[in-house]
Design a protein around this motif. Sequence first.
Motif, mmCIF file in Angstrom:
data_model
loop_
_atom_site.group_PDB
_atom_site.id
_atom_site.type_symbol
_atom_site.label_atom_id
_atom_site.label_comp_id
_atom_site.label_asym_id
_atom_site.label_seq_id
_atom_site.Cartn_x
_atom_site.Cartn_y
_atom_site.Cartn_z
ATOM 1 N N GLN A 9 -61.462 -49.197 80.057
ATOM 2 C CA GLN A 9 -60.614 -50.002 80.937
ATOM 3 C C GLN A 9 -61.396 -51.169 81.542
ATOM 4 N N LYS A 10 -62.647 -50.916 81.893
ATOM 5 C CA LYS A 10 -63.466 -51.964 82.518
ATOM 6 C C LYS A 10 -63.919 -53.008 81.505
ATOM 7 N N LEU A 11 -64.224 -52.567 80.273
ATOM 8 C CA LEU A 11 -64.711 -53.476 79.232
ATOM 9 C C LEU A 11 -63.847 -53.332 77.975
ATOM 10 N N PRO A 12 -62.626 -53.837 77.988
ATOM 11 C CA PRO A 12 -61.690 -53.607 76.885
ATOM 12 C C PRO A 12 -62.113 -54.230 75.554
ATOM 13 N N LYS A 13 -63.009 -55.181 75.555
ATOM 14 C CA LYS A 13 -63.447 -55.802 74.301
ATOM 15 C C LYS A 13 -64.678 -55.112 73.700
ATOM 16 N N LEU A 14 -65.256 -54.176 74.437
ATOM 17 C CA LEU A 14 -66.415 -53.445 73.947
ATOM 18 C C LEU A 14 -65.994 -52.522 72.806
ATOM 19 N N ARG A 15 -66.717 -52.586 71.709
ATOM 20 C CA ARG A 15 -66.435 -51.693 70.584
ATOM 21 C C ARG A 15 -67.309 -50.454 70.718
ATOM 22 N N ILE A 16 -66.683 -49.309 70.563
ATOM 23 C CA ILE A 16 -67.363 -48.036 70.784
ATOM 24 C C ILE A 16 -67.109 -47.118 69.595
ATOM 25 N N VAL A 17 -68.139 -46.382 69.197
ATOM 26 C CA VAL A 17 -67.986 -45.329 68.195
ATOM 27 C C VAL A 17 -68.421 -44.021 68.837
ATOM 28 N N MET A 18 -67.522 -43.081 68.849
ATOM 29 C CA MET A 18 -67.836 -41.732 69.332
ATOM 30 C C MET A 18 -68.370 -40.944 68.137
ATOM 31 N N GLU A 19 -69.590 -40.460 68.241
ATOM 32 C CA GLU A 19 -70.205 -39.719 67.143
ATOM 33 C C GLU A 19 -69.887 -38.237 67.249
ATOM 34 N N HIS A 20 -69.547 -37.633 66.122
ATOM 35 C CA HIS A 20 -69.368 -36.183 65.991
ATOM 36 C C HIS A 20 -68.318 -35.618 66.938
ATOM 37 N N ILE A 21 -67.138 -36.212 66.960
ATOM 38 C CA ILE A 21 -66.095 -35.676 67.846
ATOM 39 C C ILE A 21 -65.692 -34.278 67.391
ATOM 40 N N THR A 22 -65.243 -33.462 68.363
ATOM 41 C CA THR A 22 -64.967 -32.060 68.060
ATOM 42 C C THR A 22 -63.636 -31.564 68.618
ATOM 43 N N THR A 23 -62.892 -32.419 69.307
ATOM 44 C CA THR A 23 -61.672 -31.937 69.956
ATOM 45 C C THR A 23 -60.465 -32.817 69.636
ATOM 46 N N MET A 24 -59.299 -32.215 69.789
ATOM 47 C CA MET A 24 -58.060 -32.964 69.669
ATOM 48 C C MET A 24 -57.995 -34.028 70.769
ATOM 49 N N ASP A 25 -58.603 -33.711 71.921
ATOM 50 C CA ASP A 25 -58.630 -34.685 73.024
ATOM 51 C C ASP A 25 -59.300 -35.983 72.587
ATOM 52 N N ALA A 26 -60.398 -35.862 71.856
ATOM 53 C CA ALA A 26 -61.109 -37.049 71.387
ATOM 54 C C ALA A 26 -60.288 -37.814 70.359
ATOM 55 N N VAL A 27 -59.659 -37.094 69.440
ATOM 56 C CA VAL A 27 -58.812 -37.752 68.437
ATOM 57 C C VAL A 27 -57.674 -38.503 69.129
ATOM 58 N N ASN A 28 -57.021 -37.834 70.066
ATOM 59 C CA ASN A 28 -55.919 -38.480 70.787
ATOM 60 C C ASN A 28 -56.395 -39.704 71.554
ATOM 61 N N PHE A 29 -57.578 -39.624 72.147
ATOM 62 C CA PHE A 29 -58.104 -40.768 72.885
ATOM 63 C C PHE A 29 -58.354 -41.942 71.946
ATOM 64 N N VAL A 30 -59.020 -41.680 70.829
ATOM 65 C CA VAL A 30 -59.301 -42.753 69.872
ATOM 66 C C VAL A 30 -57.995 -43.372 69.379
ATOM 67 N N MET A 31 -57.027 -42.546 69.061
ATOM 68 C CA MET A 31 -55.742 -43.046 68.561
ATOM 69 C C MET A 31 -54.988 -43.844 69.627
ATOM 70 N N SER A 32 -55.239 -43.555 70.898
ATOM 71 C CA SER A 32 -54.531 -44.253 71.970
ATOM 72 C C SER A 32 -55.133 -45.617 72.295
ATOM 73 N N CYS A 33 -56.332 -45.862 71.818
ATOM 74 C CA CYS A 33 -57.005 -47.129 72.122
ATOM 75 C C CYS A 33 -56.525 -48.233 71.187
#
Length: 94
Positions: free
Chosen positions: A29-53
Amino acid sequence: VHGEVTDPNVDIFDREKVYIETILEPLVQKLPKLRIVMEHITTMDAVNFVMSCKEGSVGATVTPQHLILNRNALFQGGLQPHNYCLPVLKREIH
Protein backbone atom coordinates in the motif's frame (compact mmCIF):
# COMPACT_ATOMS: atom_id res chain seq x y z
CA VAL A 1 11.31 -11.89 0.18
CA HIS A 2 11.16 -14.97 2.38
CA GLY A 3 7.91 -13.89 3.98
CA GLU A 4 7.53 -15.21 7.48
CA VAL A 5 7.63 -13.42 10.80
CA THR A 6 10.07 -14.87 13.32
CA ASP A 7 8.27 -13.74 16.45
CA PRO A 8 8.35 -16.70 18.89
CA ASN A 9 4.82 -15.75 19.99
CA VAL A 10 3.44 -16.55 16.51
CA ASP A 11 2.59 -20.18 15.79
CA ILE A 12 5.04 -21.57 13.23
CA PHE A 13 2.13 -22.56 10.99
CA ASP A 14 0.83 -18.96 10.91
CA ARG A 15 4.09 -17.11 10.26
CA GLU A 16 3.43 -16.50 6.55
CA LYS A 17 -0.12 -15.24 7.12
CA VAL A 18 0.99 -12.87 9.89
CA TYR A 19 3.85 -11.58 7.71
CA ILE A 20 1.42 -10.78 4.89
CA GLU A 21 -1.02 -9.01 7.23
CA THR A 22 1.49 -7.02 9.28
CA ILE A 23 4.36 -6.32 6.89
CA LEU A 24 3.63 -7.05 3.25
CA GLU A 25 0.14 -5.56 2.85
CA PRO A 26 1.20 -2.23 4.41
CA LEU A 27 4.37 -2.21 2.28
CA VAL A 28 2.42 -2.77 -0.96
CA GLN A 29 0.00 0.00 0.00
CA LYS A 30 2.83 2.40 0.84
CA LEU A 31 4.92 1.57 -2.26
CA PRO A 32 2.46 0.38 -4.94
CA LYS A 33 5.04 0.49 -7.75
CA LEU A 34 7.52 -1.72 -5.90
CA ARG A 35 7.83 -5.15 -7.49
CA ILE A 36 8.00 -7.98 -4.99
CA VAL A 37 8.56 -11.72 -5.28
CA MET A 38 7.53 -13.89 -2.37
CA GLU A 39 9.84 -16.91 -2.29
CA HIS A 40 8.57 -20.39 -1.37
CA ILE A 41 4.98 -19.54 -0.49
CA THR A 42 3.17 -22.24 1.47
CA THR A 43 -0.38 -21.05 2.16
CA MET A 44 -3.62 -20.26 0.41
CA ASP A 45 -3.36 -16.89 2.16
CA ALA A 46 -0.22 -16.10 0.18
CA VAL A 47 -1.77 -17.23 -3.11
CA ASN A 48 -4.85 -15.11 -2.46
CA PHE A 49 -2.69 -12.11 -1.58
CA VAL A 50 -0.61 -12.40 -4.75
CA MET A 51 -3.75 -12.81 -6.86
CA SER A 52 -5.32 -9.74 -5.22
CA CYS A 53 -2.41 -7.46 -6.12
CA LYS A 54 -2.15 -5.45 -9.29
CA GLU A 55 -0.89 -7.69 -12.07
CA GLY A 56 2.90 -7.66 -12.24
CA SER A 57 3.45 -6.04 -8.87
CA VAL A 58 3.68 -9.12 -6.63
CA GLY A 59 4.74 -12.58 -7.73
CA ALA A 60 5.64 -15.80 -5.95
CA THR A 61 7.50 -19.08 -6.20
CA VAL A 62 6.34 -22.43 -4.85
CA THR A 63 8.51 -25.44 -4.02
CA PRO A 64 7.36 -28.95 -5.04
CA GLN A 65 7.21 -30.36 -1.52
CA HIS A 66 4.74 -27.67 -0.51
CA LEU A 67 2.42 -28.77 -3.33
CA ILE A 68 2.43 -32.49 -2.53
CA LEU A 69 2.97 -32.73 1.25
CA ASN A 70 1.25 -31.31 4.31
CA ARG A 71 2.35 -31.08 7.93
CA ASN A 72 1.11 -34.60 8.63
CA ALA A 73 3.98 -35.86 6.45
CA LEU A 74 6.33 -34.87 9.26
CA PHE A 75 4.92 -37.58 11.53
CA GLN A 76 3.41 -40.35 9.37
CA GLY A 77 4.98 -43.65 10.40
CA GLY A 78 7.02 -41.88 13.09
CA LEU A 79 9.09 -38.72 12.91
CA GLN A 80 10.13 -38.02 9.30
CA PRO A 81 13.00 -35.50 9.58
CA HIS A 82 13.62 -35.50 5.81
CA ASN A 83 10.17 -33.89 5.43
CA TYR A 84 11.12 -30.99 7.69
CA CYS A 85 12.11 -27.85 5.82
CA LEU A 86 11.64 -24.13 6.14
CA PRO A 87 9.17 -22.78 5.51
CA VAL A 88 7.56 -25.63 7.37
CA LEU A 89 4.85 -27.70 5.67
CA LYS A 90 1.36 -26.39 6.34
CA ARG A 91 -2.20 -27.71 6.66
CA GLU A 92 -3.79 -29.76 3.86
CA ILE A 93 -6.01 -26.82 2.86
CA HIS A 94 -2.91 -24.97 1.71
